[in-house]
Design a protein around this motif. Structure first.
Motif, PDB file in Angstrom:
ATOM      1  N   SER A  24       0.860  -1.182   0.000  1.00  0.00           N
ATOM      2  CA  SER A  24       0.000   0.000   0.000  1.00  0.00           C
ATOM      3  C   SER A  24       0.893   1.229   0.000  1.00  0.00           C
ATOM      4  N   PRO A  25       0.459   2.292  -0.670  1.00  0.00           N
ATOM      5  CA  PRO A  25       1.285   3.501  -0.683  1.00  0.00           C
ATOM      6  C   PRO A  25       1.534   3.993   0.745  1.00  0.00           C
ATOM      7  N   PRO A  26       2.751   4.453   1.026  1.00  0.00           N
ATOM      8  CA  PRO A  26       3.037   4.974   2.359  1.00  0.00           C
ATOM      9  C   PRO A  26       2.240   6.247   2.619  1.00  0.00           C
ATOM     10  N   THR A  27       2.019   6.528   3.881  1.00  0.00           N
ATOM     11  CA  THR A  27       1.334   7.754   4.269  1.00  0.00           C
ATOM     12  C   THR A  27       2.300   8.615   5.071  1.00  0.00           C
ATOM     13  N   PRO A  28       2.179   9.929   4.949  1.00  0.00           N
ATOM     14  CA  PRO A  28       3.105  10.826   5.641  1.00  0.00           C
ATOM     15  C   PRO A  28       3.094  10.618   7.151  1.00  0.00           C
ATOM     16  N   TYR A  32       3.521  16.831   5.391  1.00  0.00           N
ATOM     17  CA  TYR A  32       4.109  16.836   4.053  1.00  0.00           C
ATOM     18  C   TYR A  32       3.341  15.840   3.194  1.00  0.00           C
ATOM     19  N   VAL A  33       3.650  15.801   1.909  1.00  0.00           N
ATOM     20  CA  VAL A  33       3.062  14.802   1.015  1.00  0.00           C
ATOM     21  C   VAL A  33       4.159  13.829   0.596  1.00  0.00           C
ATOM     22  N   GLU A  34       3.777  12.634   0.193  1.00  0.00           N
ATOM     23  CA  GLU A  34       4.757  11.613  -0.192  1.00  0.00           C
ATOM     24  C   GLU A  34       5.396  11.886  -1.542  1.00  0.00           C
ATOM     25  N   ALA A  35       4.647  12.486  -2.469  1.00  0.00           N
ATOM     26  CA  ALA A  35       5.180  12.723  -3.811  1.00  0.00           C
ATOM     27  C   ALA A  35       4.481  13.918  -4.431  1.00  0.00           C
ATOM     28  N   VAL A  36       5.219  14.607  -5.289  1.00  0.00           N
ATOM     29  CA  VAL A  36       4.655  15.718  -6.034  1.00  0.00           C
ATOM     30  C   VAL A  36       5.258  15.711  -7.435  1.00  0.00           C
ATOM     31  N   ARG A  37       4.417  16.010  -8.399  1.00  0.00           N
ATOM     32  CA  ARG A  37       4.879  16.093  -9.782  1.00  0.00           C
ATOM     33  C   ARG A  37       4.962  17.553 -10.186  1.00  0.00           C
ATOM     34  N   THR A  38       6.072  17.891 -10.826  1.00  0.00           N
ATOM     35  CA  THR A  38       6.231  19.209 -11.412  1.00  0.00           C
ATOM     36  C   THR A  38       6.815  18.999 -12.804  1.00  0.00           C
ATOM     37  N   VAL A  42       8.927  13.745 -10.989  1.00  0.00           N
ATOM     38  CA  VAL A  42       8.216  13.419  -9.749  1.00  0.00           C
ATOM     39  C   VAL A  42       9.253  13.334  -8.644  1.00  0.00           C
ATOM     40  N   PHE A  43       9.053  14.138  -7.598  1.00  0.00           N
ATOM     41  CA  PHE A  43       9.941  14.174  -6.438  1.00  0.00           C
ATOM     42  C   PHE A  43       9.239  13.480  -5.285  1.00  0.00           C
ATOM     43  N   PHE A  44      10.001  12.663  -4.550  1.00  0.00           N
ATOM     44  CA  PHE A  44       9.432  11.907  -3.449  1.00  0.00           C
ATOM     45  C   PHE A  44      10.015  12.371  -2.125  1.00  0.00           C
ATOM     46  N   SER A  45       9.186  12.315  -1.087  1.00  0.00           N
ATOM     47  CA  SER A  45       9.697  12.491   0.262  1.00  0.00           C
ATOM     48  C   SER A  45      10.607  11.311   0.552  1.00  0.00           C
ATOM     49  N   GLU A 152      17.034   5.624   4.313  1.00  0.00           N
ATOM     50  CA  GLU A 152      16.062   6.580   3.775  1.00  0.00           C
ATOM     51  C   GLU A 152      16.461   6.818   2.336  1.00  0.00           C
ATOM     52  N   LEU A 153      15.481   6.707   1.445  1.00  0.00           N
ATOM     53  CA  LEU A 153      15.717   6.810   0.010  1.00  0.00           C
ATOM     54  C   LEU A 153      15.204   8.134  -0.523  1.00  0.00           C
ATOM     55  N   GLU A 154      16.015   8.788  -1.340  1.00  0.00           N
ATOM     56  CA  GLU A 154      15.604   9.977  -2.086  1.00  0.00           C
ATOM     57  C   GLU A 154      15.455   9.548  -3.540  1.00  0.00           C
ATOM     58  N   LEU A 155      14.312   9.835  -4.122  1.00  0.00           N
ATOM     59  CA  LEU A 155      14.021   9.367  -5.471  1.00  0.00           C
ATOM     60  C   LEU A 155      13.400  10.484  -6.294  1.00  0.00           C
TER      61      LEU A 155
END
Length: 165
Positions: A24-28, A32-38, A42-45, A152-155
């Protein structure tokens, strides 16, 4: 490389062929939010090795945890990132490239095998997306991470929605 006819298999097909079911997708865990697209990125927490908000690994690599534990923790964090990506994008087949991978590893001071731990994430991404979509990466040893987890992963992903309609 897994192929269908002459076209490479998509990420969704590779997941199926590898027998991987995304969690299941992780929850904050905070504000903050887990991911945002610009644009097409797509940048992930920071993705942690948690399942249902519970850490699956606690401790430092080279201390309470082994190198192999670190690889498994990196893979778990990677699957969380992919689950967040699928929740945001609808499908992993639109991932054009992994633009950046950062792996932060809580280690004992004399630990020296950071790259081998980070390969737990890189090798999973390679199996799912193929060698041609791999990214540069940074691997850092740190004193501590949230919840006491070792990874901790930065993606950052690049996405391609196809030709304009």
């Amino acid at each position: 490389m897994v192929t269908l006819g002459t076209a490479p298999a998509g990420a969704e097909q590779r997941l199926s062929e590898l027998g991987i079911v995304l969690p299941s997708p992780p929850t904050p865990l905070g504000a903050y939010v887990e991911a945002v697209r610009t644009g097409n990125l797509v940048f992930f927490s920071g993705m942690l090795p948690v399942v249902e908000r519970e850490p699956q690994f606690v401790g430092r690599i080279g201390g309470e945890l082994t190198l192999e534990d670190g690889r498994k923790a990196a893979a778990t964090a990677t699957l969380n990132g992919l689950s967040a990506a699928k929740a945001l994008l609808g499908s992993l087949d639109c991932v054009a490239a992994i633009a950046k991978l950062g792996v932060y590893i809580a280690t004992e001071g004399d630990f020296r095998e950071h790259a081998k731990v980070a390969d737990g994430a890189s090798e999973l991404l390679e199996a799912i997306f193929g060698t041609e979509k791999l990214s540069p990466r940074i691997v850092l040893g740190v004193a501590s991470l949230p919840l006491g987890v070792p990874i901790e992963l930065e993606l950052v992903l690049e996405v391609d929605d196809g030709p304009p309609r």
